[in-house]
Design a protein around this motif. Sequence first.
Motif, PDB file in Angstrom:
ATOM      1  N   ASN A 150      69.434  50.167  75.371  1.00 15.21           N
ATOM      2  CA  ASN A 150      68.288  50.033  74.473  1.00 15.21           C
ATOM      3  C   ASN A 150      68.742  50.366  73.056  1.00 15.21           C
ATOM      4  O   ASN A 150      69.564  51.262  72.843  1.00 15.21           O
ATOM      5  CB  ASN A 150      67.174  50.999  74.871  1.00 15.21           C
ATOM      6  N   THR A 166      64.739  46.960  70.822  1.00 24.09           N
ATOM      7  CA  THR A 166      65.165  45.953  71.791  1.00 24.09           C
ATOM      8  C   THR A 166      65.410  46.642  73.129  1.00 24.09           C
ATOM      9  O   THR A 166      66.136  47.645  73.188  1.00 24.09           O
ATOM     10  CB  THR A 166      66.447  45.240  71.333  1.00 24.09           C
ATOM     11  N   THR A 209      63.493  41.887  75.609  1.00 22.51           N
ATOM     12  CA  THR A 209      62.429  41.700  74.618  1.00 22.51           C
ATOM     13  C   THR A 209      62.750  42.501  73.360  1.00 22.51           C
ATOM     14  O   THR A 209      63.394  43.556  73.428  1.00 22.51           O
ATOM     15  CB  THR A 209      61.052  42.148  75.150  1.00 22.51           C
ATOM     16  N   SER A 210      62.285  41.991  72.239  1.00 19.91           N
ATOM     17  CA  SER A 210      62.402  42.691  70.965  1.00 19.91           C
ATOM     18  C   SER A 210      61.007  42.867  70.381  1.00 19.91           C
ATOM     19  O   SER A 210      60.191  41.934  70.420  1.00 19.91           O
ATOM     20  CB  SER A 210      63.289  41.917  69.990  1.00 19.91           C
TER      21      SER A 210
END
Length: 250
Positions: A150, A166, A209-210
């Motif tokens: 992360n 992220t 995912t961001s």
Amino acid sequence: MKKLFYTILAVGLTTTAFCQKTFILSHQDKKGFISASAGVSLPVGSFANCNSSAPQACMAGQGVAFNAALGYRLAGPVGLMVRGEQHRNTVDTGAMLDALYRNDSDIWTAKADNWSVMTVMAGPYVTFPMGRFSADARLLAGRALAVLPNTSMSGNFGRTEMSVTTTGSQSMALALGGGVSLRYRLGRLISVHLDADYSRSDFTFKNLTSTAISTDKRSESLSYSSDRTVSVVGVSAGLSILFSTKYHPF
């Protein structure tokens, strides 16, 4: 006087015999070993690439490596080995910030978890005895589990505060590797060794995912995938326990 002389002679002969036995046993050929070691993990290739424009740049830094192995010679110098290894590598947060377009007056910070890569591989190895020294060479294949870290960045664009995070992910892949070891026998059952190993795996991390959060807005990307090649060189030192003597002179 004679009694003292014979006593000294008997002690001397016993000591000599014990030393000879110890010398022979310390040089006995051993067919198997169990080893453990620790050292440094050095990223190479795209795993170490810190260029943000490179599509597979992983921005990994130097880390630590731990490994354990079990080997047994089946025919002459040739045997089979099972080896497990764990790598933990930092992320170059400075490279993360270099990828961010910002003004000189904007202040940003970056944080990241560590890369974590675990491999379990097996394959043939060859050993070359040289007295108390011996050298091993191996080619291995197996499976690898990697954790994409992360990451987060926070700062400002002018007067607007903003953060970008992220999510990481896990992935499994084929692992290929090889390496060499240099061993030195300390006695009948113990040896010390130096290892140098290379391993490579091609991972696909899914469901990433961001999320970007500003003062009054929040936006989240759709889930996406990322292909990353993880290649590392581990240099370590440790101890081995030797077992299964080929000949039994005593």
